[in-house]
Scaffold this motif. Structure first.
Motif, PDB file in Angstrom:
ATOM      1  N   GLY A  26       0.734  -1.092  -0.002  1.00 34.14           N
ATOM      2  CA  GLY A  26      -0.034  -0.018   0.000  1.00 34.14           C
ATOM      3  C   GLY A  26       0.954   1.335   0.267  1.00 34.14           C
ATOM      4  O   GLY A  26       0.452   2.426   0.710  1.00 34.14           O
ATOM      5  N   ILE A  27       1.893   1.162  -0.610  1.00 39.51           N
ATOM      6  CA  ILE A  27       2.938   2.406  -0.936  1.00 39.51           C
ATOM      7  C   ILE A  27       3.023   2.921  -2.132  1.00 39.51           C
ATOM      8  O   ILE A  27       2.826   1.958  -3.097  1.00 39.51           O
ATOM      9  N   GLU A  28       2.813   4.181  -2.410  1.00 33.82           N
ATOM     10  CA  GLU A  28       2.794   4.505  -3.676  1.00 33.82           C
ATOM     11  C   GLU A  28       4.108   4.069  -4.402  1.00 33.82           C
ATOM     12  O   GLU A  28       5.540   4.198  -3.903  1.00 33.82           O
ATOM     13  N   ARG A  29       4.198   3.780  -5.620  1.00 34.66           N
ATOM     14  CA  ARG A  29       5.505   3.163  -6.338  1.00 34.66           C
ATOM     15  C   ARG A  29       6.677   4.435  -6.315  1.00 34.66           C
ATOM     16  O   ARG A  29       7.699   3.584  -5.957  1.00 34.66           O
ATOM     17  N   SER A  30       6.324   5.626  -6.521  1.00 37.21           N
ATOM     18  CA  SER A  30       7.563   6.243  -6.414  1.00 37.21           C
ATOM     19  C   SER A  30       8.148   6.541  -4.913  1.00 37.21           C
ATOM     20  O   SER A  30       9.485   6.471  -4.811  1.00 37.21           O
TER      21      SER A  30
END
Lengths: 92, 177, 577
Positions: A26-30
């Motif tokens: 659940g972390i943004e890719r960037s």
């Protein structure tokens, strides 16, 4: 959060794709890329791009049709995906 | 004469330069940071009778002084003490950009967050509640903007002016920073 | 500090754990004793940076008079915190910030309920699927070789005609003007250089189309997925999960494949993978397959080439499993993270760059290594070894080349191709795989009937080259529907076999007792599996060490012999061919 990245990599049976990991945690890719860079700086993950560049030996010019034998400069080398592996497995 | 100095900080590719150009127009000068090979951009603009100097800090992901750029950005915020930091953040990559925001806030410098590239975030179907975000960041102003289309920049100018006004009133004796 | 009700710097901080906050406060007390520091820094901020081990600020604090007291306090704090967390303090602090940001984002950002899946993700779902991934990889490979051989074959005939026709005519004519007709110099040029180098140059169109196909797969982002899919297999069978990356590189050339093993962390894994990379069929081996498949399997060239590539992969994986169970028992399967690039339409410019770079490297090789090898082979063939005949006028059987090759030939007898011509081609093939072709062209050329010297003018020759090229292009375009379309296995009529092809066919039929096709298959398998080239040996020495270099040379020879033996003898038993 940071630790989870290492845990997930360790747990993975086989190579783990960055997009999948981002989704799983659940972390943004960037943002995940930023965290990975944190671990690379801490020496806990090894960045394939840094590794191969450091190892490129330009002294021998006989290999691969006369161009640099290093992985960067040979015309036959393919652009391979970047990988990060756990440094704790670096034995010997 | 410069009444106030503000600094623009943000990740690379967050649209900092666009905001900088929009604020200062043609009144900018380019040099190098003292003793460094990194480019330093400065500019001026006038608003409500105030002369405001804008310093464009190098684009960085953190303030942890791992690289020359981070060192420069950090030294400027901590040592030169700009009156205000305008933190330009890419709304489409909010999580990565907010890490820098937290580090800027940790320095204790007054900060405004400009959520840039709201159109890109919209394309991805993201909805960002700026009100909630402002609350989550302790009430600092959060402006949504599309700098490339000149949206949200008037609001930014107004907030800078309000801030400068308040600062002037709080320190009636001085005013030069 | 408010204006119009707006707060600018409410002291919002990431709140760390109680233990950390206690230590921050403790450090703040120490910092506040030093006016030099608080003149510049906010105590809390400085305390956090010091806990994160910021070198620059540490040095600054040390330089300040009385700074030692802060450093003492810091060391105490760090010891306590590291004991509490069992981790570097900077990791803990960064983690708090990341977690704070993550939960803030969850709070303020709403993602669409149905995530808009982008095309890249959609393709990846299928292409990197646990079950479908491998068949898709194999299908794409098969298409690559089908396309490669189909597109290139018409040009192959064209280049062959140009070299055998106009270029030979011109050389003979030129030498005639220098009144060298009938001398050994003419023989060196016509029988040595043109036959040898020309024999290899013929395959430039094939290689160009292989490089083109690989470049498209590479630039579109598929190759990274192929490595990803196959690495999952590698890891399953106990090999290092990153082994297939260098192997994919090995499809282009074994040498960079060997260097690519450097991305493996562990030395044992590096050596094991390094031993397997040369089994991947490189571009230089393709001409051999194309030539022999065109002679013996004219209807199924693409399929034969594909099967050989597949055999290379299977052999490498099989040997990997065996070596892992014997010589390379230690070593973990290292898990890792892979950054798959998004798919994109291949850029014409990038593709052209790859194709041009690789083709020109191949041509450069042809003019250096192959030229030298051709001259050496011609020279050895022209030198009488047992007193019969004179220089450049001797029976091949009596030449130095014939004697040496003939002595080695019995080794290859059980494989179905034990004569001096083939063993000579394979021996010289240690230099480079293109040399197998150039040597074959030389040794079989000897038995050729005199080149018919139909007198042509320069102008006629040029027209012939141009017309031939157009004809080849038309043939290629005609072959396109065959690639995608219906009769994939049936070519449209066989091209006329060249003298070389006819000679090879006759020869293989003779050595194999009438099972020429089987023997040719065994020959191709042998070429696939034994040492690719001198440069690979040099790279092995550098990357694996002398001991493993020898292991690789002898090991590859043994494996090549054994598999070729199985193919030929097994084929005989099953009464194939």
């Amino acid at each position: 959060m940071l630790q989870q990245i290492l845990l997930e990599i360790e747990k993975a049976q086989g190579p783990l794709d960055l997009n999948n990991l981002a989704r799983k945690l659940g972390i943004e890719r960037s943002a995940l890329e930023g965290m990975i860079q944190f671990w690379v700086r801490k020496g806990r993950l090894k960045d394939s791009e840094l590794e191969t560049e450091l190892n490129c030996d330009t002294s021998d010019s006989t290999a691969c049709g006369g161009s640099c034998p290093g992985p960067q400069n040979c015309s036959f080398v393919m652009t391979m995906p970047r990988t990060y592996s756990l440094a704790s497995y670096d034995s010997e | 004469m410069t009444d106030f100095t503000i600094a623009l900080a943000g990740n690379p590719n967050a649209g900092k330069s666009t905001v900088f150009n929009a604020l200062t127009g043609s009144r900018q000068y380019v040099g190098n940071w003292p003793g460094k090979t990194v480019e330093k951009k400065e500019g001026n603009f006038k608003y409500n009778g105030f002369n405001i100097k804008v310093v464009d800090l190098p684009g960085t992901y953190s303030l942890s002084a791992y690289s020359l750029e981070e060192q420069i950005a950090r030294d400027f915020i901590v040592k030169e003490k700009p009156a205000l930091v305008v933190n330009v953040a890419d709304a489409a990559n909010l999580e990565r950009n907010l890490y820098l925001t937290m580090q800027i806030l940790e320095t204790g410098t007054p900060t405004v967050v400009v959520l840039n590239m709201m159109d890109m975030a919209g394309h991805r179907g993201f909805q960002i509640d700026t009100q909630k975000m402002s609350e989550g960041l302790g009430g600092i102003p959060v402006i949504s903007a599309i700098a490339s289309r000149n949206q949200g920049l008037d609001e930014l100018r107004q907030i800078i002016a309000d801030f400068v006004q308040a600062k002037q009133e709080a320190q009636p004796a001085g005013g030069i920073l | 500090m408010t204006a119009a009700g707006i707060v600018f710097n409410h002291p919002i901080y990431v709140e760390y754990s109680r233990e950390i906050e206690t230590e921050i406060e403790r450090l703040c007390v120490a910092i506040e004793q030093l006016p030099e520091l608080i003149a510049i820094y906010s105590p809390r901020w400085l305390a956090i940076q010091l806990l994160e081990h910021d070198e620059v600020l540490l040095a600054e604090v040390k330089a300040v008079s009385g700074g030692a007291s802060v450093i003492d306090a810091l060391e105490g704090s760090l010891t306590r915190l590291e004991e509490r967390y069992g981790e570097d303090v900077d990791i803990i602090l960064a983690d708090y910030r990341y977690s704070f940001v993550n939960s803030l984002v969850r709070n303020v950002l709403t993602r669409p309920a149905v995530q808009p899946v982008n095309i890249s993700d959609k393709i990846d779902k299928v292409v990197t699927h646990r079950l479908l991934g491998i068949p898709i990889f194999l299908t794409l490979m098969w298409i690559v070789f089908k396309v490669t051989t189909d597109i290139a074959t018409p040009y192959l005939d064209w280049v062959d005609a140009v070299i055998g026709g106009p270029i030979t005519h011109w050389t003979v004519g030129l030498l005639g003007m220098l009144s060298l007709t009938g001398t050994w110099i003419e023989s060196l040029f016509v029988d040595g250089i043109i036959a040898g180098v020309g024999g290899v140059m013929v395959f430039v169109p094939v290689l160009m189309s292989l490089y083109l196909a690989l470049a498209v797969l590479e630039d579109s982002g598929y190759m990274a997925r192929a490595a990803f899919v196959m690495d999952r297999v590698m890891q399953k069978v106990g090999l290092h999960g990153k082994s297939f990356l260098p192997m994919v590189v090995g499809f282009g050339c074994s040498v960079p494949g060997l260097y690519a093993t450097r991305t493996l962390e562990n030395e044992r894994d590096r050596i094991l993978t390094g031993l397997l990379v040369p089994f991947m069929s490189c571009g230089a081996r393709l001409p051999v397959y194309v030539l022999f498949a065109a002679i013996f399997f004219p209807q199924q060239t693409g399929l034969v080439v594909f099967s050989l590539y597949l055999l290379g992969i299977v052999t490498a994986i099989g040997l990997g499993i065996i070596l892992r169970g014997t010589l390379f028992k230690e070593g973990d399967t290292t898990p890792f993270l892979i950054e798959l690039p998004p798919y994109r339409w291949p850029h014409l410019k990038t593709i052209w760059f790859y194709v041009w770079e690789r083709t020109s490297t191949f041509i450069r090789n042809a003019w250096t290594i192959i030229l030298a090898a051709s001259i050496v082979v011609w020279f050895l063939m022209a030198t009488p070894a047992n007193g019969a005949g004179a220089f450049a006028d001797t029976e091949v059987d009596d030449s130095a080349f014939g004697m040496v090759s003939g002595a080695v030939a019995p080794i290859f007898a059980p494989l179905g191709f034990g004569n001096w011509e083939n063993s000579g081609a394979l021996i010289t093939g240690f230099v480079a795989k293109e040399v197998v072709i150039s040597t074959a062209a030389l040794v079989y050329n000897v038995q050729d009937v005199e080149v018919e010297t139909r007198p042509t003018t320069f102008f006629e020759d040029v027209v012939e080259i141009g017309v031939g090229f157009v004809r080849a292009t038309v043939d290629t375009i005609k072959s396109v529907p065959l690639i995608i379309g219906i009769n994939l296995f049936e070519g449209e009529g066989e091209p006329d076999p060249t003298n070389l092809m006819a000679a090879i066919q006759v020869n293989f039929e003779a050595t194999s007792g009438g099972h020429g096709a089987l023997a040719a298959l065994a020959f191709m398998v042998f070429v696939l599996l034994y040492t690719p080239c001198m440069v690979t040996i040099a790279a092995e020495r550098q990357e694996l060490g002398v001991k493993w270099m020898w292991f690789s040379i002898f090991g590859q020879f043994a494996v090549a012999w054994a598999v070729a033996f199985i193919v030929f003898q097994g084929g005989l038993l099953l009464a194939l061919g």
